[in-house]
Design an enzyme around this catalytic site. Structure first.
Site, PDB file in Angstrom:
ATOM      1  N   TYR A   1       7.428   3.212   1.160  1.00  0.00           N
ATOM      2  CA  TYR A   1       8.236   2.017   0.870  1.00  0.00           C
ATOM      3  C   TYR A   1       8.822   2.102  -0.542  1.00  0.00           C
ATOM      4  CZ  TYR A   1       9.208  -2.783  -0.563  1.00  0.00           C
ATOM      5  OH  TYR A   1       9.804  -3.899  -1.082  1.00  0.00           O
TER       6      TYR A   1
ATOM      7  N   ALA B   1      15.852  -5.036   4.593  1.00  0.00           N
ATOM      8  CA  ALA B   1      15.042  -3.829   4.388  1.00  0.00           C
ATOM      9  C   ALA B   1      13.730  -3.963   5.131  1.00  0.00           C
ATOM     10  CB  ALA B   1      14.748  -3.639   2.898  1.00  0.00           C
TER      11      ALA B   1
ATOM     12  N   ASP C   1      -4.066   0.005  -3.267  1.00  0.00           N
ATOM     13  CA  ASP C   1      -3.874  -1.125  -4.174  1.00  0.00           C
ATOM     14  C   ASP C   1      -4.165  -0.716  -5.622  1.00  0.00           C
ATOM     15  OD1 ASP C   1      -3.021  -3.213  -2.558  1.00  0.00           O
ATOM     16  OD2 ASP C   1      -5.051  -3.935  -2.138  1.00  0.00           O
TER      17      ASP C   1
ATOM     18  N   ALA D   1      -6.287   0.306   1.102  1.00  0.00           N
ATOM     19  CA  ALA D   1      -5.802   1.595   0.599  1.00  0.00           C
ATOM     20  C   ALA D   1      -4.561   1.401  -0.267  1.00  0.00           C
ATOM     21  CB  ALA D   1      -5.462   2.505   1.774  1.00  0.00           C
TER      22      ALA D   1
END
Ligand code: UFG
Length: 332
Positions: free
Chosen positions: A144, A78, A285, A283
């Site tokens: 994701y 992946a 988190d 960005a």
């Protein structure tokens, strides 16, 4: 087909970090392992020598592997970088969702009905409360996580309609190493390997991405899980999958550690001062991610053995220091 030691299993992405540790453990337990990996991010050297290795695209290589008495598929291959998924979502939707859908169809055509799917805490996004259980809302905050969550919907429907027996394992922060197999990426973004690179002298300092989060010391809290414990969960899942059923489990230690606590533990283990500097937030988190793995403990009988932070860092450090020795030996 029953899965027992001696059975043939396919490990996609078995040259990557988690995939190679699972492939190693499967070989140790007597399974006949075929690894397919295109080496886009994996390392050939991480594939266990007992495994058959096929370098190439999963979908090109899978039909002949599946046709060879394959009893189960461990699907790790992946794309898995959060930031990259925001910039190039097409790569993630095609590479993760489309590829997995086609792999499931190849499994169906070959009559292979046992799947363990590598998934992520990113399916949950920013949680309202911790620890995070599997019943909590899934609201991924990046492509994701969205791709991994979408695949679960596909797997659920394939299990119900086509008799697939599957388990999705949602990993929290995987770390540590198993002997000579560990985190060794060309582009490293994860905290523990980066901190250990400072101790190795490959980096001058570690940047702490934000110290103004609503946590005790202001830095983000994560739940670190040892990669070897994770491998156990994969085996437990595969050997208990039931046709027609899709199970989902969170895998973490149930304990949270801040970025500063991780750096302190690395200082203790390595004896290196590890200079650290506070930098702006990264960005996306979330402040705190902690898993409830109660379901995996109850239903799989999973018993993590090595997932205390000190052991995780110790094993990662032995691996990282060994990498330095091996690179040095290779140069001589
Ligand atoms: N961090 C730093 N400095 C660094 C690297 C990381 O301060 O140089 C911080 C991050 O901001 C974060 C923590 O260390 O607070 C852990 O960061 P990692 O990149 O190691 O891991 P993440 O928690 O961001 O990512 C993990 C998995 C992803 C998954 C995500 C779910 O690796 O696959 O959790 O949120 F998508």
């Amino acid at each position: 087909m029953t899965l027992t030691p001696g059975s043939h299993v396919l490990v996609t992405g078995g040259a990557g970090y988690v995939g190679s540790v699972c492939a190693t453990v499967l070989c140790e337990q007597g399974y006949r392992v075929t690894v397919i990996d295109d080496l886009s991010t994996g390392n050939r050297a991480a594939v266990p020598s007992e495994a058959t290795f096929v370098e190439g695209d999963v979908l090109d290589a899978a039909p002949s592997v599946l046709a060879d008495d394959c009893a189960a598929v461990f699907h790790f291959a992946a794309k898995s970088l959060v930031g990259e998924s925001v910039e190039t979502p097409a790569k993630y939707w095609h590479g993760n969702v489309v590829t997995t859908l086609q792999l499931l169809d190849l499994m169906r055509a070959a009559g292979v009905d046992n799947l363990v799917f590598s998934s992520t805490a990113a399916c949950y996004g920013e949680p309202e409360t911790v620890p995070i259980t599997e019943e909590m809302p899934t609201r991924p905050t990046n492509p994701y996580g969205a791709t991994k969550l979408s695949i679960d919907a596909i797997i659920t429907s394939y299990a119900a309609a086509y008799g697939l027996g599957a388990t999705s394992l949602r990993y929290f922060n995987v770390a540590g190493a198993y002997g000579e197999v560990g985190e060794n990426r060309a582009v490293e973004t994860h905290l523990i390997p980066l901190v250990l690179q400072v101790a190795m002298g490959f980096r001058e300092k570690i940047f702490i991405f934000g110290d103004d989060f609503p946590t005790a010391d202001g830095t983000c809290i994560r739940d670190y899980i040892h990669v070897r414990d994770l491998a156990d969960a994969h085996l437990l899942a595969a050997t208990s999958n039931e046709p027609g059923t899709h199970r989902i489990f969170n895998l973490g230690s149930g304990d949270g550690f801040s970025v500063r606590q991780v750096i302190d533990t690395c200082r203790e283990v390595t004896g290196h001062p590890i200079p650290a500097e506070v930098a702006p937030r990264r960005a996306g988190d979330p402040a705190t991610l902690i898993a409830s793995s109660a379901r995996a403990v109850a239903d799989l009988g999973w018993r993590p053995q090595r997932s205390d932070l000190h052991t995780i860092v110790q094993d990662a450090w032995s691996f990282t220091a060994g990498l330095g020795d091996r690179a040095h030996a290779a140069r001589r």
